[in-house]
Design an enzyme around this catalytic site. Structure first.
Site, mmCIF file in Angstrom:
data_model
loop_
_atom_site.group_PDB
_atom_site.id
_atom_site.type_symbol
_atom_site.label_atom_id
_atom_site.label_comp_id
_atom_site.label_asym_id
_atom_site.label_seq_id
_atom_site.Cartn_x
_atom_site.Cartn_y
_atom_site.Cartn_z
ATOM 1 N N GLU A 109 -2.671 -10.877 5.489
ATOM 2 C CA GLU A 109 -2.331 -11.962 4.547
ATOM 3 C C GLU A 109 -3.427 -13.025 4.541
ATOM 4 O OE1 GLU A 109 1.674 -12.383 6.377
ATOM 5 O OE2 GLU A 109 2.383 -12.453 4.310
ATOM 6 N N GLU A 129 5.371 -5.760 8.676
ATOM 7 C CA GLU A 129 6.470 -6.677 8.989
ATOM 8 C C GLU A 129 7.848 -6.031 8.943
ATOM 9 O OE1 GLU A 129 3.776 -7.529 7.390
ATOM 10 O OE2 GLU A 129 3.188 -9.580 7.790
#
Ligand code: 3H9
Length: 697
Positions: A109, A129
């Site tokens: 990210e 995640e």
């Protein structure tokens, strides 16, 4: 918890290179986030700096947020990761990510917030995640779809997989790959950027059907998991809302999941998977032997599967059989199994040939003389096994390890049949051995530390999860299974039906219930064991005769087309059978049970609490090293739902005190079968649980 890590300026020219330095994986803990924010501010303010490269020191770019910070009170210090990434993206000077090793989760990210991404061609990237029960929470669900399209982003986010840089480059996730120095390449790339391109700019659209399609594609793997659906919801927001609204939606979902039971359970499993390889009295530096060649005795289902595991890991292996026809059959099964992987597109023909060639079938025991390890996988009988290891002891070179693939027998007794008990160890593979990832590595009284270290390392090399256990009947997994299975049998005498018990446990998250599992495994082996044990079975303890009666009818499970269920020709789907229901009714009447309605919650408690109680006994006796090791055994060996953290973690979520109370009652009803473990009583009295116990140990 003390925040560790820093950010170092590793090159200081017109393109300033900032490297995250937080071994071992450059997690983005509070100290790193703060340092990076400060270094960025300095670089923004320095007129001599024209562009910035963000890189990672050591093995990788960055594995994402520091998972150890999650769920802690007070929450970690600012800046939060999303804010840091907004700062990166908003920079008016070009910022380029230089990725080597891995960019995962928050690490990727961060790279998505940069204006370009340059990667080493052997790097891997992804957003794992969901495997931790959360969703990317630092802009990943909003930026990635804008960069590579919603469909590809969905696939990456919902699968949670790390993909090779080459694939990510094809998707447009990475701008450039290099085989050379990634920082040099990133600096050169930064110099070509005149206007920063911000990934979160603009709107994207997507066909509504892609969301259902991905849900369908992952339905089986994602059964029971909350995060995949939540991730789909977040990506959908990227296609329906403005960027800012999308970020807010993502954050809301992320925070909702962060402290959910599932996220806590999945974090527990993440750390348990790493802890399991560590043996307290055997330091990492302990010498271990190199395994260059292996031998297997017995070419049956287990022997063949174990041989394939070695061959798959690139280790040449000889399989010894005493009977020519059995050897031919076994080798044919191995070839057929590889051929089916080729047919399914999972293996290339070249790779299949290489693997098959690594497996040598032989009728000559002397062929095993140069093996570094020999695993015996013969019939589960003490006499047979002792005889085999005795012979191996004579044939094998002095430093070879002799491993026994027993699932129940006393490894000390087997070791005592040799002159090298320090080199004897149990390796309990699970069937099918080339697929199932669990290996219970059984440490005998005399097994040396070097042998244990070698076996634990070997498990990893075979792509397995090795769990070190002590000697007892059934070791960790099967001993707990007995307790579970027994109650399932009792439940059907009292009023439940096999299909109802199976359904309740399937709904709980297990891949199948105990009766369907028994039919799959075959009922005859258990029957033979029970007959052997019959003369010594304590008569005062309750015993269910139903399984024996089913075997007496010649029903041995799927392989005979009937067992607890019946099966249509060529099908593996269990069909409830009125004949079995009649048999169950008759047995209930014989035993004097007035059949009653039993609900699913009771079924789950009755089967799982005694299983957990047995786990507590294994801890008490030192057979299992840690509660989390038991969790790993059950997740990898029996398909216990990962999102429940394994049985011992699940016990904590239920409350050890209520499990203890349940066992006290069962003890009154069933005597020894229900006897609460002393450890369970202790934890219940203290008002603590297995996690506290592990922390104290
Ligand atoms: C996230 O990023 C959330 C964001 O979206 C939003 C935030 C707002 N944190 O696996 P290894 C430890 S969530 C803390 O054996 P490898 C690990 O426990 C995160 N610790 O190495 C072990 O410790 P020990 C999303 C971590 O080379 C040591 O590092 N990211 C973390 O076989 C070595 O680990 C992920 O899910 C971490 N993030 O594999 C990636 N990662 O030595 C998680 C590792 O004490 N990590 N540790 O036992 C991995 O998948 C693997 O570690 C990786 C390297 C593939 C990177």
């Amino acid at each position: 918890m003390t925040a560790t890590g820093s950010v170092t300026v590793i090159r200081n020219g017109p393109v300033r290179v900032l490297a995250i330095d937080n071994p071992p994986v450059n997690g983005l803990g509070a100290a790193v986030r703060k340092a990076l924010t400060e270094e960025l501010a300095t670089a923004f303010a320095d007129a001599d700096v024209e562009a910035i490269v963000i890189a990672g020191e050591g093995r990788m770019f960055c594995a994402g947020a520091d998972i150890r910070e999650f769920g802690k009170e007070p929450p970690p210090d600012a800046p939060a990761l999303p804010d840091l990434i907004h700062t990166v993206e908003a920079s008016t000077k070009p910022v380029v990510a230089a990725i080597h090793g891995v960019a995962a989760g928050g690490g990727l990210e961060l790279a998505l917030g940069c204006h370009a991404r340059v990667a080493a061609s052997d790097a891997r990237v992804g957003l794992p995640e969901v495997t931790l029960g959360i969703i990317p929470g630092a802009g990943g669900t909003q930026r990635l779809p804008r960069l590579i399209g919603a469909e590809a982003a969905l696939e990456l986010i919902v699968s949670g997989k790390l993909i090779p840089a080459t694939q990510a480059h094809r998707l447009g996730l990475l701008d450039e790959l290099t085989d050379g120095d990634v920082i040099d390449a990133a600096i050169a790339h930064a110099k070509t950027i005149s206007t920063p391109r911000r990934t979160s700019d603009g709107d994207i659209e997507a066909e509504g059907s892609i969301f259902d399609a991905v849900r369908k594609k992952f339905a089986k793997k994602a059964r029971g998991f909350e995060a995949p659906d939540a991730a789909i919801e977040a990506v959908r927001a990227a296609t329906e809302l403005s960027t800012q609204e999308g970020f807010a939606k993502e954050r809301e979902i992320f925070l909702r999941l962060l402290n959910s039971d599932q996220a806590r359970a999945l974090r527990h499993v993440f750390f348990a998977e790493r802890e399991v390889a560590k043996v307290p009295d055997i330091p990492k530096e302990t010498r271990s032997a190199e395994i260059r060649r292996a031998g297997i005795v017995g070419c049956g289902t287990m022997g063949g599967g174990i041989a394939m595991s070695f061959a798959d890991a690139g280790i040449p292996v000889s399989i010894l059989e005493s009977d020519d026809a059995a050897l031919k059959r076994g080798m044919e099964t191995i070839r057929a199994s590889y051929a089916s992987s080729v047919a399914k597109g999972r293996l290339s023909t070249t790779e299949m040939d290489a693997r098959v060639n690594r497996i040598q079938g032989t009728l000559e025991a002397s062929e095993l003389s140069d093996a570094d390890i020999v695993v015996e996988a013969v019939f589960e009988s003490m006499e047979v096994k002792k005889d085999v290891v005795r012979r191996l002891d004579e044939i094998c070179k002095d430093d070879a390890i002799l491993a026994t693939n027993t699932s129940t027998l006393d490894v000390n007794e087997i070791a005592a049949a040799t002159q090298r008990p320090e080199k004897v160890v149990g390796t309990h593979f699970f069937s099918p051995a080339h697929i199932m990832k669990l290996m219970e590595n059984v440490r005998g009284e005399k097994t040396s530390k070097e042998t244990v270290a070698t076996i634990m390392k070997l498990s990893k090399r075979l792509g397995k999860v090795g769990v070190l256990v002590g000697v007892c009947d059934g070791f960790v997994g099967n001993r707990m299974l007995y307790a579970y299975r027994r109650q399932a049998d009792f439940l059907i005498e009292e009023g439940a039906l096999p299909q109802q018990v199976d359904q309740a446990l399937y709904e709980f998250g297990l891949p199948m219930g105990p009766f369907a599992m028994a039919d799959l495994a075959g009922l005859d082996i258990g029957w033979a064991i029970r007959k052997r044990q019959a003369p010594t079975r304590p008569q005062e303890l309750r015993y269910s005769p139903i399984a024996d009666r089913i075997c007496e009818m010649g029903r041995f499970g799927q392989k005979t087309g009937a067992g607890w269920y019946r099966y249509e020709e060529g099908s593996r789907t269990p069909i409830p059978d009125p004949e079995i229901e009649k048999l169950i009714d008759n047995v209930s009447a014989e035993l004097g049970f007035e059949r009653r309605t039993i609900d699913d919650a009771e079924i789950v408690r009755r089967c799982l609490y005694p299983l957990i109680n047995e786990g507590a006994k294994l801890l008490e006796e030192g057979i299992a090293l840690r509660p989390s090791d038991i969790d790993i055994v059950w997740i990898y060996g029996y398909g216990f739902p990962r999102y429940r953290g394994g049985p011992m973690f699940y016990a904590d979520t239920v409350g050890v005190d209520s499990i203890y109370e349940f066992m006290v009652k069962l003890h009154e009803e069933q005597g020894a079968w229900g006897k609460p473990a002393a450890l369970l009583e202790k934890l219940a009295t203290e008002g603590t649980g297995f996690e506290d116990y592990a922390d104290r140990a």
